[in-house]
Scaffold this motif. Structure first.
Motif, PDB file in Angstrom:
ATOM      1  N   LEU A  97      -4.493  12.664 -11.128  1.00  0.00           N
ATOM      2  CA  LEU A  97      -5.572  11.954 -11.648  1.00  0.00           C
ATOM      3  C   LEU A  97      -6.063  12.533 -12.971  1.00  0.00           C
ATOM      4  N   TYR A  98      -6.657  11.616 -13.654  1.00  0.00           N
ATOM      5  CA  TYR A  98      -7.244  12.035 -14.842  1.00  0.00           C
ATOM      6  C   TYR A  98      -8.929  11.971 -14.634  1.00  0.00           C
ATOM      7  N   TYR A  99      -9.561  12.684 -15.334  1.00  0.00           N
ATOM      8  CA  TYR A  99     -11.106  12.638 -15.470  1.00  0.00           C
ATOM      9  C   TYR A  99     -11.530  12.986 -16.481  1.00  0.00           C
ATOM     10  N   LEU A 102      -3.226   8.117 -11.639  1.00  0.00           N
ATOM     11  CA  LEU A 102      -2.122   7.646 -12.300  1.00  0.00           C
ATOM     12  C   LEU A 102      -1.141   7.362 -11.284  1.00  0.00           C
ATOM     13  N   PHE A 103      -0.925   8.288 -10.034  1.00  0.00           N
ATOM     14  CA  PHE A 103      -0.332   7.875  -8.996  1.00  0.00           C
ATOM     15  C   PHE A 103      -0.751   8.513  -7.807  1.00  0.00           C
ATOM     16  N   TYR A 104      -0.512   7.740  -6.629  1.00  0.00           N
ATOM     17  CA  TYR A 104      -0.763   8.321  -5.550  1.00  0.00           C
ATOM     18  C   TYR A 104       0.204   7.875  -4.491  1.00  0.00           C
ATOM     19  N   ASP A 105       0.776   9.074  -3.708  1.00  0.00           N
ATOM     20  CA  ASP A 105       1.582   8.896  -2.768  1.00  0.00           C
ATOM     21  C   ASP A 105       1.104   9.341  -1.538  1.00  0.00           C
ATOM     22  N   ARG A 106       1.548   8.938  -0.410  1.00  0.00           N
ATOM     23  CA  ARG A 106       1.019   9.178   1.046  1.00  0.00           C
ATOM     24  C   ARG A 106       2.169   9.584   2.042  1.00  0.00           C
ATOM     25  N   PHE A 107       1.757  10.127   2.977  1.00  0.00           N
ATOM     26  CA  PHE A 107       2.416  10.721   4.192  1.00  0.00           C
ATOM     27  C   PHE A 107       2.184   9.708   5.358  1.00  0.00           C
ATOM     28  N   LYS A 108       3.205   9.468   6.043  1.00  0.00           N
ATOM     29  CA  LYS A 108       3.054   8.561   7.380  1.00  0.00           C
ATOM     30  C   LYS A 108       4.264   9.018   8.095  1.00  0.00           C
ATOM     31  N   ASN A 109       3.952   8.767   9.472  1.00  0.00           N
ATOM     32  CA  ASN A 109       4.980   9.046  10.527  1.00  0.00           C
ATOM     33  C   ASN A 109       5.725   8.133  10.800  1.00  0.00           C
ATOM     34  N   SER A 110       6.080   7.245   9.991  1.00  0.00           N
ATOM     35  CA  SER A 110       6.952   5.978   9.991  1.00  0.00           C
ATOM     36  C   SER A 110       7.928   5.824   9.129  1.00  0.00           C
ATOM     37  N   GLY A 111       8.771   4.930   9.329  1.00  0.00           N
ATOM     38  CA  GLY A 111       9.811   4.591   8.313  1.00  0.00           C
ATOM     39  C   GLY A 111      10.896   5.816   8.250  1.00  0.00           C
ATOM     40  N   PRO A 112      11.911   5.631   7.399  1.00  0.00           N
ATOM     41  CA  PRO A 112      13.152   6.661   7.186  1.00  0.00           C
ATOM     42  C   PRO A 112      12.395   8.024   7.140  1.00  0.00           C
ATOM     43  N   LEU A 113      12.903   9.211   7.976  1.00  0.00           N
ATOM     44  CA  LEU A 113      12.907  10.642   7.751  1.00  0.00           C
ATOM     45  C   LEU A 113      13.161  10.968   6.668  1.00  0.00           C
ATOM     46  N   ASN A 114      12.406  11.768   5.802  1.00  0.00           N
ATOM     47  CA  ASN A 114      12.534  12.722   4.641  1.00  0.00           C
ATOM     48  C   ASN A 114      13.209  11.526   3.462  1.00  0.00           C
ATOM     49  N   THR A 115      12.771  10.447   3.601  1.00  0.00           N
ATOM     50  CA  THR A 115      13.022   9.484   2.548  1.00  0.00           C
ATOM     51  C   THR A 115      12.209   8.629   2.054  1.00  0.00           C
ATOM     52  N   PRO A 116      11.469   9.183   0.589  1.00  0.00           N
ATOM     53  CA  PRO A 116      10.527   8.229   0.314  1.00  0.00           C
ATOM     54  C   PRO A 116      10.760   6.958   0.115  1.00  0.00           C
ATOM     55  N   VAL A 117      10.049   6.043   0.451  1.00  0.00           N
ATOM     56  CA  VAL A 117       9.925   4.492   0.327  1.00  0.00           C
ATOM     57  C   VAL A 117       8.802   3.999  -0.841  1.00  0.00           C
ATOM     58  N   PHE A 118       9.347   3.539  -1.786  1.00  0.00           N
ATOM     59  CA  PHE A 118       8.129   2.904  -2.484  1.00  0.00           C
ATOM     60  C   PHE A 118       7.757   1.496  -2.007  1.00  0.00           C
ATOM     61  N   GLU A 119       6.591   1.452  -1.750  1.00  0.00           N
ATOM     62  CA  GLU A 119       6.200   0.187  -1.143  1.00  0.00           C
ATOM     63  C   GLU A 119       4.534  -0.081  -1.336  1.00  0.00           C
ATOM     64  N   LYS A 120       4.024  -0.995  -0.950  1.00  0.00           N
ATOM     65  CA  LYS A 120       2.740  -1.285  -0.842  1.00  0.00           C
ATOM     66  C   LYS A 120       1.939  -0.257   0.213  1.00  0.00           C
ATOM     67  N   THR A 121       0.914   0.498  -0.466  1.00  0.00           N
ATOM     68  CA  THR A 121       0.413   1.431   0.485  1.00  0.00           C
ATOM     69  C   THR A 121      -0.850   0.979   1.254  1.00  0.00           C
ATOM     70  N   ASP A 122      -1.457  -0.058   0.792  1.00  0.00           N
ATOM     71  CA  ASP A 122      -2.657  -0.504   1.123  1.00  0.00           C
ATOM     72  C   ASP A 122      -2.741  -2.081   0.887  1.00  0.00           C
ATOM     73  N   ASP A 123      -2.697  -2.852   2.284  1.00  0.00           N
ATOM     74  CA  ASP A 123      -2.606  -4.070   1.837  1.00  0.00           C
ATOM     75  C   ASP A 123      -3.933  -4.776   1.456  1.00  0.00           C
ATOM     76  N   ALA A 124      -5.002  -4.115   1.897  1.00  0.00           N
ATOM     77  CA  ALA A 124      -6.325  -4.483   1.285  1.00  0.00           C
ATOM     78  C   ALA A 124      -6.674  -4.440  -0.116  1.00  0.00           C
ATOM     79  N   THR A 125      -5.915  -3.436  -0.726  1.00  0.00           N
ATOM     80  CA  THR A 125      -6.142  -2.906  -2.147  1.00  0.00           C
ATOM     81  C   THR A 125      -4.991  -3.440  -3.014  1.00  0.00           C
TER      82      THR A 125
END
Lengths: 556, 280
Positions: free
Chosen positions: A363-365, A376-399
């Motif tokens: 982030l910048y401030y 600038l970017f935000y990545d999240r952790f979740k216990n779904s999807g392929p293990l130890n393989t980052p997936v670029f995707e929509k992280t929040d349907d609402a936003t």
């Protein structure tokens, strides 16, 4: 004829008596004449370079604020600056600093009668650099005075009484005074928002508010318990009569629409026993000058320095680490694209589970108003999807925000790249915000949404702007093609818990003592996350198009 | 010789004001050689009385009836310095949609507002009224700012409703001040006011605090049959004549902390069915 003569007489005398009537108070027998020199604020602080207090979405709601607050019990007896233009020193040191120490240490009004608990206006004014004050103890600004409280502190009146001013030259500063002064520093000072509720909130939080005011004639001889609510004229005081004081309380039921209680330094014979009540609206729209409202926070000196290298902390403890941050060398991308080589360590003794759905943000401030920030970017952790393989995707349907979703746990003593890329470090590419203008800090914040209760949160931050904020012009434009504007960490990764790495965990530097502290930034991000504003910032930062092509790969 | 004849030799040229919405010119009345400009049923976009009169106008009095002033409106159009406004003005059944400003102005003539509505603030701070001021049966939707105003002649606000806050701090009334039958719907500020011939608050209804702190009462003042819903603050007043609360209804306390009564006492004659004010 009677009426005509009367009218003529009134016309003739009006211009003679009107000024007198305008500037006189009713209780003429009680009027205290104030020397016009007895103010002393230059009124020339550049408030845009003083960091604004970070906002708190859970505060400032008028319905949750107390009806009245009065901190005057924490203030020393009414001071008297006499004929000298030392009001800034009285407002900041004698009044505000004495009060915040009294609040911190629970001093009583009886204690505050003693010079040992009263901060010395003379010390502060004498300690000011000669080029920051007028000759013959006559005037200064808030910034140099508050900077002295940051760097040197202030001695008490027991050490430096307000006597024999005459010459306030810095050369008259007795070095022996500094030992006492060093015990009474502030940690930082902040500008607060020019609003009634912001001032009330600060007071409700037991923080006196330092005030820069523009005076008019009636103020000079104010001697009423009533609420001061309008300006008369400046024929006597002049149009540049600026004065420093301190707001000590408020009362919604004082006067017709509520008022702030202000302590002055013109003795107890002036005003209402040294105080004046100022109408809420008039405070904001007429009395205060150029939005000069400040709070100061005590320096909480720790008796023993923290262990710089504890073996391990209990629970999850995430520590950010950045090796480099620079322009992306990729001909397929425009020059807004950059790359960060980083890692995240778990230096605690429990596994950071992806099921906790934590995340990290770059982030910048704004260096002078952290409320102006972005992601600038935000990545999240979740216990779904392929293990130890980052997936670029929509992280929040609402936003409609995008980022990498990572299904990885970080065991105690391990780092994120151990799970993803066999420990080689991680490269994250991202586009810089193209219209970023001004002085900004860039910081990697892990557990930005505060999912873990960490023993040490300071290591969540890693600044890539190094020693001071960077000046940005149209985003990446001022940084591109300049190696100096890139960040390179010359420490080794084994230094993750060393004292040297602490330099990257804070923006507070000797050259920039009043920068936002890590505690302020972390607390601010927590509140932003809880309120949902952080999610909105994440969504604002990225649209699906602007970050297509972002990568999370091995840094090798 | 009538006083007004001194001004009777002016040549008056009247013209229709361009920005006046309407097709008719103002009518001219000659009354004992006194020139009066009259506007009826008009809507003005002008910013000041002076601009309506025109720069060459020499009328002694200007009357507005059933007129609407659509924006912020002032008398002189000048925002800075002490200004003099020489013309008597009368407004009847008029509506002021924006602020009405007469601050820092000397009003040499009389000012009359009858059944007018002020939808924003009325601003007369630091002004001097050398002629009588009558604001009767008017409605103040915004604040009434009369701080530091000097009322040399009788002034009345009779029958008016203040929905905003009336601020009279540091005002001076050298002749009788009358607030008979006024309704104060919010808090009221009469602090540090000098009433040289007293103030008449008979039949007033004050729904908010009525604050006279630090004021000076030099003539007989009366609150006959007033309904005082919240506290009345007479702290630190200086009273040189009787302040009479006759059949006044107090629904809250009457504060007199630090008040000094130099010759007369506070007279309180309670109506039946009301409780005694508790004092300080």
């Amino acid at each position: 004829m009677k009426n005509f003569h009367r009218k003529t007489l009134l016309n003739l005398t009006l211009f003679l008596i009107l000024p007198v009537l305008f500037f006189s108070c009713e209780k003429s027998e009680d009027i205290v004449k104030i020397d016009l020199n007895s103010t002393g604020w230059f009124g020339s602080d550049n408030t845009s370079t003083i960091p604004e207090n970070v906002s708190n979405p859970f505060q400032g709601d008028p319905s949750t604020l107390p009806t009245s607050v009065d901190l005057s019990q924490y203030f020393p007896p009414i001071g008297d600056q006499g004929q000298y233009g030392t009001c800034v020193a009285w407002a900041t040191a004698y009044n505000a600093k004495s009060a915040i120490e009294a609040i911190k240490f629970g001093l009583t009004p009886s204690d505050l009668q003693k010079p040992g608990y009263q901060m010395s206006a003379k010390y502060l004014f004498t300690a000011l650099p000669s080029d920051k004050k007028g000759a013959d103890c006559n005037g200064t600004d808030f910034t140099p005075a508050l900077d002295i409280l940051l760097s040197k502190g202030v001695a008490t009146k027991a050490t430096v009484p307000y006597l024999n001013l005459g010459n306030c030259s810095e050369t008259n500063l007795d070095p022996s005074w500094n030992t006492d002064a060093a015990r009474h520093k502030i940690k930082y000072y902040r500008r607060i928002d020019n609003s009634i509720n912001s001032i009330k909130q600060a007071l409700a939080d037991k923080m006196p508010v330092i005030l820069g005011a523009k005076l008019d004639d009636s103020f000079m001889q104010w001697n009423s318990e009533s609420v001061y609510q309008f300006a008369t004229g400046t024929d006597q005081v002049g149009i540049h009569s600026y004065h420093a004081m301190c707001i000590v309380g408020y009362d919604n039921n004082k006067g017709p629409r509520g008022a702030f209680k202000v302590v002055n330094s013109w003795g107890s014979q002036w005003g209402a026993n040294g105080f004046v009540w100022v109408d809420y609206n008039f405070m904001i729209n007429g009395f205060s000058f150029n939005q000069n409202f400040f709070i100061a926070v005590n320096d909480e000196q720790k008796p023993n320095p923290a262990d710089p290298d504890p073996v391990v902390t209990s629970g999850v403890d995430l520590a950010a680490w950045v090796d480099s941050e620079s322009l992306l060398n990729d001909p397929t991308k425009d020059n807004t694209w950059r790359a960060m080589d980083f890692d995240i360590y778990n230096v605690g003794n429990q596994t950071a589970q992806s099921s906790s759905e934590w995340g990290y943000a770059y982030l910048y401030y704004d260096a002078f108003d952290a409320n102006n920030y972005g992601i600038l970017f935000y990545d999240r952790f979740k216990n779904s999807g392929p293990l130890n393989t980052p997936v670029f995707e929509k992280t929040d349907d609402a936003t409609n925000s995008y980022g990498f979703t990572i299904n990885s746990n970080i065991p105690a003593g391990k780092k994120l790249s151990d799970q993803l890329f066999t420990g080689t470090g991680i490269r994250r590419t991202y586009p810089m915000k193209p219209n970023l203008n001004g002085y900004f800090y860039l910081v990697l914040a892990v557990d930005a949404t505060d999912k873990f209760q960490e023993q040490d949160e300071n290591d969540n931050l890693f600044y890539t702007t190094d020693q001071e904020p960077k000046f940005f012009q149209n985003g990446v434009g001022s940084r591109q093609n300049t190696e100096a504007d890139n960040f390179k960490n010359f420490l080794t990764k084994t230094s993750i818990r060393s004292k040297e790495v602490e330099q990257f965990r804070t923006a507070v530097k000797p050259k920039n003592r009043n920068a936002y502290t890590p505690q302020e930034i972390i607390g601010f991000l927590k509140n932003e996350a809880k309120s949902g504003r952080l999610s909105r910032k994440i969504a604002e930062a990225k649209s699906a198009n602007s970050i297509s092509g972002a990568k999370l790969i091995s840094a090798k | 010789m009538k006083q007004i004849s001194l001004f009777g030799h002016f040549l008056f040229i009247f013209f229709c004001v361009n920005s006046c919405i309407g097709t008719t010119s103002p009518s001219q009345k000659m009354d004992d050689n006194k020139s009066v400009l009259v506007f009826k049923d008009k809507k003005f976009d002008n910013s000041s009385v002076i601009s309506i009169m025109g720069s060459g106008e020499k009328a002694q009095k200007i009357e507005f009836e059933n007129c609407t002033f659509s924006g912020s409106f002032s008398f002189t159009g000048l925002e800075i310095g002490y200004n003099a406004f020489q013309v008597s003005c009368s407004f009847k059944n008029c509506s002021f949609e924006g602020d009405l400003t007469g601050k820092t102005t000397q009003f040499l003539g009389s000012l009359n507002f009858n059944k007018c509505r002020f939808k924003k603030n009325v601003i007369f701070q630091n002004s001097a009224f050398l002629g009588p001021l009558a604001i009767k049966d008017c409605t103040f939707d915004g604040d009434g700012l009369f701080q530091n105003a000097i009322f040399f002649r009788e002034s009345t606000f009779m029958g008016s409703h203040f929905y905003g806050i009336p601020f009279f701090q540091s005002a001076r009334f050298f002749e009788k001040a009358s607030f008979i039958n006024v309704v104060f719907h919010s808090n009221t500020d009469f602090t540090i006011v000098r009433f040289s011939e007293g103030v008449n608050m008979d039949f007033v209804r004050a729904e908010g605090n009525l604050d006279f702190t630090d004021s000076r009462f030099e003539g007989i003042s009366s609150f006959k049959k007033a309904e005082l819903v919240k506290g009345v603050n007479l702290s630190n007043i200086r009273a040189f004549s009787t302040i009479r609360f006759s059949e006044t209804t107090f629904l809250d306390s009457l504060k007199t902390t630090g008040a000094k009564f130099f010759s007369e006492k506070l007279e309180i004659v309670q109506p039946k069915g009301t409780f005694a004010p508790e004092g300080d």
